[in-house]
Design a protein around this motif. Structure first.
Motif, PDB file in Angstrom:
ATOM      1  N   ARG A 101      -0.063  15.942  -5.779  1.00  0.00           N
ATOM      2  CA  ARG A 101      -0.842  15.252  -6.802  1.00  0.00           C
ATOM      3  C   ARG A 101      -0.847  13.736  -6.591  1.00  0.00           C
ATOM      4  N   SER A 102       0.246  13.179  -6.099  1.00  0.00           N
ATOM      5  CA  SER A 102       0.343  11.723  -5.944  1.00  0.00           C
ATOM      6  C   SER A 102      -0.116  11.241  -4.565  1.00  0.00           C
ATOM      7  N   TYR A 103      -0.313  12.171  -3.650  1.00  0.00           N
ATOM      8  CA  TYR A 103      -0.560  11.824  -2.250  1.00  0.00           C
ATOM      9  C   TYR A 103      -1.713  10.839  -2.065  1.00  0.00           C
ATOM     10  N   ASP A 104      -2.895  11.161  -2.582  1.00  0.00           N
ATOM     11  CA  ASP A 104      -4.077  10.323  -2.339  1.00  0.00           C
ATOM     12  C   ASP A 104      -3.883   8.903  -2.874  1.00  0.00           C
ATOM     13  N   THR A 105      -3.270   8.795  -4.051  1.00  0.00           N
ATOM     14  CA  THR A 105      -3.051   7.468  -4.629  1.00  0.00           C
ATOM     15  C   THR A 105      -2.046   6.672  -3.824  1.00  0.00           C
ATOM     16  N   ILE A 106      -0.995   7.327  -3.351  1.00  0.00           N
ATOM     17  CA  ILE A 106       0.008   6.628  -2.545  1.00  0.00           C
ATOM     18  C   ILE A 106      -0.583   6.169  -1.221  1.00  0.00           C
ATOM     19  N   VAL A 107      -1.475   6.956  -0.636  1.00  0.00           N
ATOM     20  CA  VAL A 107      -2.165   6.529   0.582  1.00  0.00           C
ATOM     21  C   VAL A 107      -2.969   5.258   0.316  1.00  0.00           C
ATOM     22  N   LYS A 108      -3.638   5.209  -0.819  1.00  0.00           N
ATOM     23  CA  LYS A 108      -4.417   4.013  -1.179  1.00  0.00           C
ATOM     24  C   LYS A 108      -3.502   2.801  -1.369  1.00  0.00           C
ATOM     25  N   ILE A 109      -2.349   3.017  -1.993  1.00  0.00           N
ATOM     26  CA  ILE A 109      -1.394   1.919  -2.191  1.00  0.00           C
ATOM     27  C   ILE A 109      -0.895   1.412  -0.843  1.00  0.00           C
ATOM     28  N   ALA A 110      -0.617   2.342   0.063  1.00  0.00           N
ATOM     29  CA  ALA A 110      -0.124   1.974   1.391  1.00  0.00           C
ATOM     30  C   ALA A 110      -1.144   1.146   2.169  1.00  0.00           C
ATOM     31  N   ALA A 111      -2.424   1.338   1.876  1.00  0.00           N
ATOM     32  CA  ALA A 111      -3.486   0.657   2.618  1.00  0.00           C
ATOM     33  C   ALA A 111      -3.934  -0.651   1.982  1.00  0.00           C
ATOM     34  N   VAL A 112      -3.389  -1.008   0.837  1.00  0.00           N
ATOM     35  CA  VAL A 112      -3.824  -2.226   0.132  1.00  0.00           C
ATOM     36  C   VAL A 112      -3.714  -3.495   0.990  1.00  0.00           C
ATOM     37  N   PRO A 113      -2.637  -3.701   1.760  1.00  0.00           N
ATOM     38  CA  PRO A 113      -2.549  -4.935   2.559  1.00  0.00           C
ATOM     39  C   PRO A 113      -3.708  -5.141   3.525  1.00  0.00           C
ATOM     40  N   ASP A 114      -4.434  -4.074   3.851  1.00  0.00           N
ATOM     41  CA  ASP A 114      -5.573  -4.197   4.753  1.00  0.00           C
ATOM     42  C   ASP A 114      -6.655  -5.092   4.157  1.00  0.00           C
ATOM     43  N   GLN A 115      -6.609  -5.312   2.834  1.00  0.00           N
ATOM     44  CA  GLN A 115      -7.592  -6.157   2.163  1.00  0.00           C
ATOM     45  C   GLN A 115      -7.268  -7.645   2.283  1.00  0.00           C
ATOM     46  N   ILE A 116      -6.087  -7.961   2.765  1.00  0.00           N
ATOM     47  CA  ILE A 116      -5.673  -9.367   2.892  1.00  0.00           C
ATOM     48  C   ILE A 116      -6.289  -9.959   4.148  1.00  0.00           C
ATOM     49  N   ARG A 117      -6.972 -11.091   3.986  1.00  0.00           N
ATOM     50  CA  ARG A 117      -7.680 -11.717   5.089  1.00  0.00           C
ATOM     51  C   ARG A 117      -7.402 -13.217   5.147  1.00  0.00           C
ATOM     52  N   GLY A 118      -7.630 -13.804   6.319  1.00  0.00           N
ATOM     53  CA  GLY A 118      -7.622 -15.244   6.462  1.00  0.00           C
ATOM     54  C   GLY A 118      -6.246 -15.874   6.569  1.00  0.00           C
ATOM     55  N   TYR A 119      -6.254 -17.197   6.475  1.00  0.00           N
ATOM     56  CA  TYR A 119      -5.044 -17.996   6.565  1.00  0.00           C
ATOM     57  C   TYR A 119      -5.059 -19.062   5.476  1.00  0.00           C
ATOM     58  N   GLY A 120      -3.899 -19.615   5.208  1.00  0.00           N
ATOM     59  CA  GLY A 120      -3.814 -20.702   4.243  1.00  0.00           C
ATOM     60  C   GLY A 120      -4.291 -20.306   2.861  1.00  0.00           C
ATOM     61  N   HIS A 121      -5.074 -21.194   2.227  1.00  0.00           N
ATOM     62  CA  HIS A 121      -5.527 -20.937   0.854  1.00  0.00           C
ATOM     63  C   HIS A 121      -6.455 -19.732   0.772  1.00  0.00           C
ATOM     64  N   VAL A 122      -7.168 -19.435   1.864  1.00  0.00           N
ATOM     65  CA  VAL A 122      -8.043 -18.254   1.871  1.00  0.00           C
ATOM     66  C   VAL A 122      -7.185 -16.990   1.783  1.00  0.00           C
ATOM     67  N   LYS A 123      -6.108 -16.966   2.546  1.00  0.00           N
ATOM     68  CA  LYS A 123      -5.213 -15.811   2.531  1.00  0.00           C
ATOM     69  C   LYS A 123      -4.538 -15.665   1.168  1.00  0.00           C
ATOM     70  N   MET A 124      -4.106 -16.779   0.588  1.00  0.00           N
ATOM     71  CA  MET A 124      -3.417 -16.714  -0.699  1.00  0.00           C
ATOM     72  C   MET A 124      -4.320 -16.127  -1.773  1.00  0.00           C
ATOM     73  N   ALA A 125      -5.610 -16.475  -1.728  1.00  0.00           N
ATOM     74  CA  ALA A 125      -6.566 -15.927  -2.694  1.00  0.00           C
ATOM     75  C   ALA A 125      -6.751 -14.430  -2.493  1.00  0.00           C
ATOM     76  N   SER A 126      -6.809 -13.988  -1.240  1.00  0.00           N
ATOM     77  CA  SER A 126      -6.986 -12.563  -0.973  1.00  0.00           C
ATOM     78  C   SER A 126      -5.729 -11.778  -1.323  1.00  0.00           C
ATOM     79  N   ILE A 127      -4.572 -12.420  -1.241  1.00  0.00           N
ATOM     80  CA  ILE A 127      -3.325 -11.768  -1.653  1.00  0.00           C
ATOM     81  C   ILE A 127      -3.352 -11.496  -3.148  1.00  0.00           C
ATOM     82  N   ASP A 128      -3.823 -12.452  -3.922  1.00  0.00           N
ATOM     83  CA  ASP A 128      -3.924 -12.264  -5.375  1.00  0.00           C
ATOM     84  C   ASP A 128      -4.848 -11.092  -5.702  1.00  0.00           C
ATOM     85  N   ALA A 129      -5.975 -11.013  -4.985  1.00  0.00           N
ATOM     86  CA  ALA A 129      -6.928  -9.925  -5.215  1.00  0.00           C
ATOM     87  C   ALA A 129      -6.307  -8.583  -4.829  1.00  0.00           C
TER      88      ALA A 129
END
Length: 209
Positions: A154-182
């Motif tokens: 039951r939890s598998y699909d959601t945990i896979v999504k949680i594991a993949a969240v860092p893939d949304q982090i992009r860029g460097y410096g202030h650009v990266k910090m903003a994407s980390i918040d998102a």
């Protein structure tokens, strides 16, 4: 190459724990193990000053230059050194400056200093960006070890999504910090979804009992 054998063992341990739990549940290692392997690598091998220096002085980078250009190649570097970059007057953010080929010599020295990474002698490690990156790495590692123990059909699909969240982090410096918040906002939503699902499952089990 990034740090040392101890750090590599730490990465391997996380991936192996998740792999075993996924195999127990699914019969093989697939989406979850792949997500953890890729995203743990991204968070553990973040591109700090030492890693950028190592990549720019690598034989692979030299080979790429020779493949693309003929003759003597002169490089200039556009960088925003975290401790020295001037601030943009309108935004207050670090501004890139143009530096000459001498940077390569500095890179060679810096690449050899990777052992300082994360220690009290790491001058770059005191910046907000580096502290945030280390915290992200540690939180992800502990969270995935914890969620692996709670893995169910039951939890598998959601945990896979949680594991993949860092893939949304992009860029460097202030650009990266903003994407980390998102990315953190997305992660919190998924964790809430997981808690609701698990609580619902617990209530169903109690009702059946």
């Amino acid at each position: 190459d990034y740090q040392d054998e101890e750090y590599a063992d730490r990465y391997n341990h996380l991936v192996e724990v998740v792999r075993k739990k996924e195999v127990e549940l699914k019969g093989d290692a697939s989406s979850l193990t792949d997500a953890v392997a890729r995203n743990a690598f991204k968070l553990m091998a973040y591109k700090d000053e030492y890693e950028v220096a190592r990549l720019f002085t690598s034989t692979a980078f030299e080979a790429q230059l020779k493949e693309q250009f003929e003759g003597d190649v002169k490089l200039t570097y556009h960088l925003a050194p975290p401790l020295f970059a001037p601030k943009d007057k309108s935004t207050g953010l670090p501004r890139k400056i143009k530096l000459g080929g001498w940077v390569k010599l500095a890179y060679h020295a810096l690449a050899k200093m990777k052992g300082l990474r994360g220690t009290k002698y790491d001058l770059f490690g005191f910046t907000n960006e580096r502290r945030t990156e280390r915290n992200l790495r540690n939180e992800y590692e502990q969270q995935m070890l914890h969620l692996a123990e709670k893995l169910t059909s039951r939890s598998y699909d959601t945990i896979v999504k949680i594991a993949a969240v860092p893939d949304q982090i992009r860029g460097y410096g202030h650009v990266k910090m903003a994407s980390i918040d998102a990315a953190n906002s997305v992660r919190e939503e998924l964790l809430t979804e997981l808690d609701v699902s698990q609580n619902s499952n617990t209530n169903e089990q109690k009702a059946v009992a």
